[in-house]
Structures are given as structure tokens and as C-alpha cells.
Design an enzyme around this catalytic site. Structure first.
Site, PDB file in Angstrom:
ATOM      1  N   GLY B 127       0.825  -1.205   0.000  1.00 44.24           N
ATOM      2  CA  GLY B 127       0.000   0.000   0.000  1.00 44.24           C
ATOM      3  C   GLY B 127       0.853   1.246   0.000  1.00 44.24           C
ATOM      4  O   GLY B 127       0.966   1.951   1.012  1.00 44.24           O
ATOM      5  N   TYR B 128       1.471   1.505  -1.122  1.00 48.56           N
ATOM      6  CA  TYR B 128       2.331   2.686  -1.241  1.00 48.56           C
ATOM      7  C   TYR B 128       1.599   3.799  -2.002  1.00 48.56           C
ATOM      8  O   TYR B 128       1.327   4.868  -1.483  1.00 48.56           O
ATOM      9  CB  TYR B 128       3.613   2.349  -2.015  1.00 48.56           C
ATOM     10  CG  TYR B 128       4.571   1.369  -1.376  1.00 48.56           C
ATOM     11  CD1 TYR B 128       4.581   1.134  -0.006  1.00 48.56           C
ATOM     12  CD2 TYR B 128       5.500   0.684  -2.157  1.00 48.56           C
ATOM     13  CE1 TYR B 128       5.486   0.245   0.561  1.00 48.56           C
ATOM     14  CE2 TYR B 128       6.408  -0.202  -1.596  1.00 48.56           C
ATOM     15  CZ  TYR B 128       6.395  -0.420  -0.238  1.00 48.56           C
ATOM     16  OH  TYR B 128       7.290  -1.293   0.300  1.00 48.56           O
ATOM     17  N   GLU B 243      13.292  -3.831  -3.683  1.00 49.59           N
ATOM     18  CA  GLU B 243      12.465  -3.738  -4.889  1.00 49.59           C
ATOM     19  C   GLU B 243      13.216  -3.028  -6.012  1.00 49.59           C
ATOM     20  O   GLU B 243      13.063  -3.353  -7.174  1.00 49.59           O
ATOM     21  CB  GLU B 243      11.136  -3.021  -4.598  1.00 49.59           C
ATOM     22  CG  GLU B 243      10.088  -3.341  -5.667  1.00 49.59           C
ATOM     23  CD  GLU B 243       8.785  -2.572  -5.529  1.00 49.59           C
ATOM     24  OE1 GLU B 243       8.666  -1.723  -4.635  1.00 49.59           O
ATOM     25  OE2 GLU B 243       7.894  -2.830  -6.344  1.00 49.59           O
ATOM     26  N   SER B 368       9.178   4.431 -11.582  1.00 45.25           N
ATOM     27  CA  SER B 368       9.199   4.743 -13.008  1.00 45.25           C
ATOM     28  C   SER B 368      10.638   4.836 -13.510  1.00 45.25           C
ATOM     29  O   SER B 368      11.580   5.019 -12.738  1.00 45.25           O
ATOM     30  CB  SER B 368       8.484   6.071 -13.269  1.00 45.25           C
ATOM     31  OG  SER B 368       9.293   7.133 -12.801  1.00 45.25           O
ATOM     32  N   GLU B 370      11.932   7.207 -15.007  1.00 48.06           N
ATOM     33  CA  GLU B 370      12.497   8.536 -14.703  1.00 48.06           C
ATOM     34  C   GLU B 370      13.103   8.563 -13.299  1.00 48.06           C
ATOM     35  O   GLU B 370      14.182   9.113 -13.084  1.00 48.06           O
ATOM     36  CB  GLU B 370      11.424   9.634 -14.805  1.00 48.06           C
ATOM     37  CG  GLU B 370      11.049  10.013 -16.214  1.00 48.06           C
ATOM     38  CD  GLU B 370      10.127   8.994 -16.871  1.00 48.06           C
ATOM     39  OE1 GLU B 370       9.570   8.125 -16.168  1.00 48.06           O
ATOM     40  OE2 GLU B 370       9.973   9.065 -18.099  1.00 48.06           O
TER      41      GLU B 370
END
Lengths: 354, 390
Positions: B127-128, B243, B368, B370
């Protein structure tokens, strides 16, 4: 995935051992001291620094890659690639790749002329291999052709050697010692299948070592670009703060780092498992060519107007990145055809076995 | 430097064959069909069967419910799971929060959660992200307010993939809105079965189902708090580091498998094999078309480049290679390539069509491209930080 089907797992270990690190550091330190940018510029436009060449002989740059029982040090392509990356990093005006490939080719031939020629190379002579297609007048544009004491190349189905009278250098993008070489007077040193095989091997090794040199060129250009992005202030901050500057530098870095590793992997397979080499040399060469060019262009653009001046060292690397790739047969479309055909053939084999 | 084959002893080879048999048995055509239909990314029977063998957490010691396997065997499980195309979106996310639970959870909480994670009965989603915050994770707005021994949680999480199959949500909340944004965060392991928590689906272009999780004054016992109040950034950082995979693989093992690159490779294989089967009226095959050969070569090169790219960079390369490859492969197969799986006249397993829809998401989730470029610019190139500190 195919190897997985057959319960085969491979290592993926890119680490260098102590000897390899020492080799790389030795060339790096030597060239940093002996081949600063002023020296590269001083050797232009013909890209030849005889004094540097003599000094490089002290590092056994050429004998290193020759079997021990033939007077060399028995180094493989991985080790040679480490040395050649440093040649690129310093844009060294010395025909190291050309002479290494010529010497290794000669070492594979049992012929008195080849043996004498090899001895001469181990003694500090310059040689090259004419690998490009001949032009309309039958002459071949040959890297290091204007400074080589010996040129080997293909004539019809044969491998021939000529000892030219100092050929006229022709000015070019990379400030490389190119010359038009006539192989018609050459003496045959191998023929038939042997000659074809020797030329294939020479071309492959040329591409692998050039890929390493291109990685060095690209890395050097990038170092300048990154430094400039840290130092140059615009709108009150270092320009590297802007993602429009930073992200292309990241992409160029990814290109160079992956090209280095792909080149090492291709060299490792050529050294240890040549039957599983597939199209790795063509892949490494193509990727390194594109990565080096992109790194040069990105660094140049990062420096803005200054990057476009000849005062900037970036142009030294940018022009060579394209030139060295072209001289090594870096025609993108032809390389892609070779890669694609190898890919399709391997897929056919996989289908046939399942 | 070594790319040679890894010598496998008889035991390891037998283990590998056992793995293959296991996934062949459990990942059936029905499992694939269900996955294509629902996009859930999860199969309960498979997950429980893995849990029974300790394969959900293969490297955990047996006393913690794992299989106590060495890195190589754990990797063999991973390889076979990927090879079988098992739906396994929770296989990785479930193992991330336990890193924080071990470090920050009370002994009772560890006892309550971890054995279930190992045997497969407990799944944990992340839940980020929220509707108004993704890459800027520290900007989360979901509020947690203390009320005696409980916390009252209000807000929304988004892209909470696998929530419909999970018992807990590893949830980053704001407990103090009046301090710098990194400093007012607290993490809870929220039991999803509690009242006033609602999970609603989000459909994606790639066919994967993900979720909103709505908290409408949901009351959570303080027992489920991880770490100190307002110290949540440290709690999420532990699994986040994993991650983002900033570390490289170790020398004696094969390169870790990259899921996006596997997707590229699968689509490339499907199209290559389809091309070989196509004979044109003039007797040539598409394999004789130089344009097609060049395009295939580009993709084969991309797969190889991705394989050698070091960890932190690979995430960018593998996602962007997949995006380009999927489009190029569709061009090679032509209009029938756009047909959905199972549609009349569909070709090449509709692999390129699927890859094309799946690909854009890979440049976004898990951080992402970026954000990844920012990290490389700052930490590897030493460039000044581009995003404001706050």
C-alpha cells in the site's frame, strides 16, 4: 530459455581477476601519462605517434596476444580487450588493434614469410589487415595503411601479404592513418578454406577489439560531459540538475556500461567456447559503435556551443567513435543482417530438436 | 570472468527436475485461461502447493516455514516459475514486507504473520501509491490518527495489486502533517478483513487487474504498527531497497531473471517461429525479407544487451526494449497480429499483441524509469539531485 529447457545454467560473472585489473591499470596509467589530449592533437591529422608506439612496445601490447611458444604471452581476447579499451579511452594514435590482429593472424599460419613477418611485429613493427571491400580501382581503404610495414588481406580466394612503400595517408573523419592499399602484388600466405577461415577470424577479432576501444572512446567522452554538467552554471544551478541534461547522460552511461559487458562476454566466448559464440561479436561491435557515438554526441551536446568547438576534447572522441567503427566494417545494416540470420538459424535448430 | 555452465550435482539436478514437474502439474492450461480472463496474477492452489513445500519463501530457514534452500536452488524455483508462466504477482510482493516485519514488528506480530506467509495462507500487498502520489512516495496523504490503543485510517491507496487475494496491506500512512514530509509517516500492516475497508478493481491496458483500497475511518489496533510513530520512512526503505534491486548478482550464480526481458524474448520467439511457418505464393518465406530480418536482429540484440546490463540500469533497458520490440514485432506480423488470443485467425499466440499492451506499464510500476534515471544520475554519475528535497 532454450538452455533452460535442457537443464543448463550459466554463470554471469563479469568480475576481473587481479591480473586483469593490473593489466587494465597498467595501460590506463601509462596512457594517461604518455598520451594526454595534447599528444593526440599533435599527432593529427594522420594519427601516428611513433614515439608513443615505441613506448607501448615496452608494455608488450602486441606480443601479449601471441601464444607463448611463438614468443608471446598467451593472452586471450578478454585481456586484449582490457588493453584496447584504454587505447580508446586515450584516443591513442598508435595502431595497436591493427597490429594485434595482424600478428595473431600470422601466428596461425605455418609459412616462412608469415614467421618472419611475425618476428618483425614482435620486435615492434607495424602491420594491419585490409578487411574492407576494395574500391572501384581495386585498392582497399586500410586502417593504419599509411604506417604499416606489412599489410595482409584478401585477393580473390587467397590471403596475401604486401610490404608497401610508405603509402600516402588520406585525410579522414577520425584523423586515422588510412591509406589506399593495392594487394595485387602481394605474396600468397594462405589459400582456400584456410584463407577464408583466417580472414573470418581476423575480422571477428578486429571487431571485438574495436568494440572495446569504442567503449573506451565513449567512456572518455562521457567523463567530459558529466564533469561539464557538474561545473557549468545556468539559471543559477549546475546544469546537471536538469533532467533534460542528466537523463541523456544516464542513457549514454547505460549504453557504454552494457557495451563493455557485452564485449567482455563476446571475448570470453571467443576465448573459451567459440562454438557457442553465435552472433555475439557482431552484437558487441554494433552496440559498442552505437553506444560510443551516442555517448560522444550526448557529451558534445551537454557542453553546448563549447562542445562543438575543436577546443573541446569531446570532438576527439566523437569523430573517432564513428570513424573507428566504419573502418572496422561497422555498416549497421550488414551487421544486423548477420545477427538476424544467426538468430533465425538458431531458432530453426531449436525447432528441429523439439 | 566466467560465463561457463554451472556444474550441477545429481541432487541439484534432481531438484530441478522436481521443480519442473511441479510447475507442469500445477500450471495447467486452465490456469493460463483463467489468468487471461481475470488478470489477477494469482492462483490460490498453486500458491498453497508452493507453501506446502516451503517454496513461497524458499530461502527462509525451515523453522520459519521456509525450505532453507541455498541461493542456487531458490533461483531454480524462480526460473521454473517464470518458465511455466505461472501467475505470480504476489510471489515477490509478499516477501518484501516480511523484511520490515522482522526488523520492526513485535515478536507477537512476527509470530502471527510470518508462518502464514511461508505456508501460503497469508499474502501481503503493498500500500504505497495513492491517486495523488506515486513516484513522490513521501507525499502520501492517507491519514492515520491515534485513538487510544487504536488508529483510525482514512484515505485511498491505488495500484494495490493483489489486494483481493491478500490478508494484509503493508500500508504507508501520514501520522503528522505538520513536519517535513518524510518525517510524518508511519507504516501499518493493515488486516484487510477489518470493517470499513473496501477493495475495488482497476482494469489495466495490460489486462492485469489491480485495485483501489479505500479506508473509511477504519480502526486498526496499535499492535499492527511497524516501527516508531512518524518513523515510517525507515520502515518502507528496507524492502524498497530490495524492490529497486540496486545490487548486482553474485558470481557463482546465473544472472537473476528479468521478467520484462523474458516477455520480450517470448514475443520474439513466438513471432520468429510463426515467420518460419509462413510460405508466400512465390515460394519465399518471410525469413527472406531483409527488413524483417533486420527488425528481428534489433530485438535479439536488445534481449542480449538487457541480459548483460547491470542491475540498477537493467530495469530501464528491459522495460524500454520491451516497448520497442512489441511494436516492431506487430509490424512484422502485420494486421492479423492485432487479433486477440483465441480470436478467429489469430497468429503467433497473439504474443506481440499482448506484449504491446503489457509493455507501457513496465516503464512505470515498481518505480518509473524517470525515478530510476534520477537515482543513477545522482548516485552513479554524482550529478546534483534534480528533485527538490522536502
Amino acid at each position: 530459455l532454450r538452455e533452460l529447457d535442457e537443464f543448463v545454467l550459466r554463470r554471469s560473472d563479469f568480475s576481473l581477476d587481479e591480473e586483469q585489473k593490473l593489466l587494465r591499470d597498467t595501460f590506463r596509467t601509462f596512457l594517461r601519462d604518455r598520451c594526454p589530449a595534447e599528444r593526440v592533437r599533435a599527432a593529427e591529422p594522420h594519427g601516428w605517434d611513433p614515439e608513443l608506439w615505441t613506448a607501448l612496445a615496452g608494455l608488450r601490447a602486441v606480443p601479449m596476444g601471441i601464444p607463448i611458444d611463438q614468443g608471446g604471452d598467451g593472452a586471450g581476447l578478454v585481456d586484449l580487450a582490457l588493453a584496447c579499451e584504454e587505447i580508446g579511452r586515450h584516443a591513442a594514435p598508435a595502431p595497436v588493434i591493427e597490429s594485434i590482429v595482424a600478428a595473431r593472424t600470422l601466428a596461425r599460419i605455418t609459412d616462412p614469410v608469415a614467421e618472419t613477418a611475425l618476428a618483425n611485429l614482435l620486435d615492434g613493427g607495424v602491420a594491419t589487415v585490409a578487411l574492407n571491400e576494395p574500391g572501384p580501382d581495386g585498392r582497399t581503404l586500410t586502417p593504419a595503411g599509411s604506417i604499416a610495414g606489412l599489410i595482409i588481406g584478401r585477393r580473390d580466394g587467397d590471403l596475401v601479404a604486401v610490404a608497401p612503400d610508405r603509402l600516402a595517408p588520406v585525410e579522414n573523419l577520425a584523423h586515422a592513418p588510412l591509406a589506399w592499399c593495392d594487394l595485387s602484388t602481394g605474396r600468397t600466405i594462405a589459400s582456400g578454406i584456410e584463407a577464408a577461415h583466417l580472414l573470418d577470424t581476423a575480422r571477428r577479432e578486429w571487431r571485438l577489439l574495436t568494440a572495446a576501444a569504442l567503449v573506451g572512446l565513449g567512456a572518455a567522452a562521457l567523463r567530459h560531459g558529466v564533469q561539464y554538467a557538474k561545473d557549468r552554471i545556468a539559471f543559477g544551478v549546475p546544469i546537471g540538475t536538469f533532467q533534460a541534461i542528466a537523463h541523456p547522460l544516464v542513457d549514454a552511461t547505460i549504453g557504454i556500461d552494457s557495451a563493455r559487458r557485452l564485449t567482455w562476454k563476446a571475448c570470453w566466448f571467443a576465448d573459451h567456447e567459440p562454438t557457442n559464440l553465435a552472433a555475439l561479436p557482431e552484437m558487441a561491435f554494433l552496440h559498442a559503435s552505437e553506444a560510443a557515438e551516442a555517448a560522444g554526441l550526448t557529451a558534445l551536446h551537454t557542453q553546448g556551443g563549447f562542445g562543438f568547438t575543436v577546443e573541446s576534447d569531446v570532438q576527439l572522441f566523437y569523430r573517432r567513435a564513428k570513424g573507428w567503427s566504419l573502418h572496422g566494417g561497422g555498416d549497421r545494416r550488414r551487421l544486423l543482417q548477420a545477427i538476424g540470420e544467426t538468430w533465425l538459424a538458431s531458432a530453426d535448430t531449436a525447432r528441429a530438436t523439439t | 570472468m566466467n560465463f561457463g555452465t554451472i556444474e550441477l550435482d545429481d541432487d541439484t539436478l534432481a531438484f530441478w527436475k522436481e521443480c519442473r514437474a511441479f510447475f507442469t502439474e500445477h500450471v495447467t492450461e486452465e490456469v493460463h485461461d483463467e489468468e487471461r480472463r481475470t488478470g489477477g496474477g494469482f492462483n490460490l492452489d498453486l500458491h498453497l502447493a508452493m507453501g506446502e513445500r516451503g517454496w513461497v519463501a524458499p530461502r527462509w530457514p525451515t523453522e520459519h516455514g521456509g525450505a532453507g534452500l541455498d541461493a542456487l536452488r531458490a533461483q531454480i524455483i524462480d526460473l521454473e516459475r517464470v518458465r511455466s508462466e505461472a501467475p505470480s504477482i504476489l510471489a515477490t510482493t509478499t516477501l518484501l514486507p516480511p523484511i520490515a516485519i522482522r526488523k520492526f514488528g513485535s515478536p507477537q506480530l512476527q509470530q502471527e504473520i510470518l508462518p502464514g506467509v511461508a505456508d501460503g495462507t497469508v499474502r501481503i500487498c503493498l500500500g504505497y501509491t495513492e491517486p495523488d502520489c506515486g513516484s513522490d512516495l513521501a507525499a502520501v496523504r492517507t491519514r492515520a490518527v491515534r485513538d487510544g490503543d487504536e488508529w483510525v485510517i482514512t484515505g485511498q491507496k491505488m495500484f494495490t495489486t493483489g489486494a483481493q487475494f491478500s490478508q494484509y496491506c503493508f500500508c504507508l500512512t501520514r501520522t503528522n502533517p505538520d513536519v517535513a514530509k518524510h518525517k510524518g509517516l508511519t507504516v501499518f500492516l493493515v488486516p484487510l478483513g477489518l470493517p470499513k475497508i473496501e477493495i475495488t478493481p482497476i482494469e489495466t491496458l495490460g489486462g492485469e487487474r489491480t485495485n483501489f483500497v479505500h479506508f473509511d475511518d477504519a480502526r486498526i489496533p496499535d499492535h499492527y504498527r511497524l516501527g516508531e510513530v512518524d518513523d515510517g520512512w525507515a520502515v518502507v526503505s528496507a524492502p524498497l531497497a530490495q524492490e529497486h534491486q540496486m545490487k548486482d548478482g553474485d558470481a557463482d550464480r546465473p544472472a537473476s531473471i528479468d521478467h520484462y526481458n523474458v516477455a520480450t524474448r517470448r514475443a520474439l520467439d513466438a513471432v520468429t517461429n510463426w515467420l518460419a511457418s509462413q510460405q508466400r505464393s512465390d515460394g519465399t518465406t518471410a525469413q527472406d525479407d531483409p527488413g524483417a530480418i533486420e527488425a528481428l536482429a534489433r530485438i535479439a540484440l536488445g534481449v542480449e544487451v538487457c541480459d548483460v546490463t547491470p542491475g540498477a540500469m537493467r530495469r530501464i533497458v528491459s522495460a524500454e526494449t520491451l516497448v520497442r520490440a512489441a511494436s516492431d514485432l506487430l509490424d512484422i506480423v502485420g494486421p492479423a497480429g492485432s487479433l486477440a488470443h483465441g480470436a478467429t485467425g489469430s497468429i503467433a499466440d497473439s504474443a506481440a499483441e499482448y506484449a504491446f499492451r503489457f509493455a507501457p506499464g513496465t516503464t512505470i510500476y515498481g518505480g518509473s524509469t524517470e525515478v530510476q534515471r534520477n537515482l543513477i544520475a545522482e548516485h552513479l554519475l554524482g550529478l546534483p539531485r534534480s528533485t527538490p528535497r522536502g
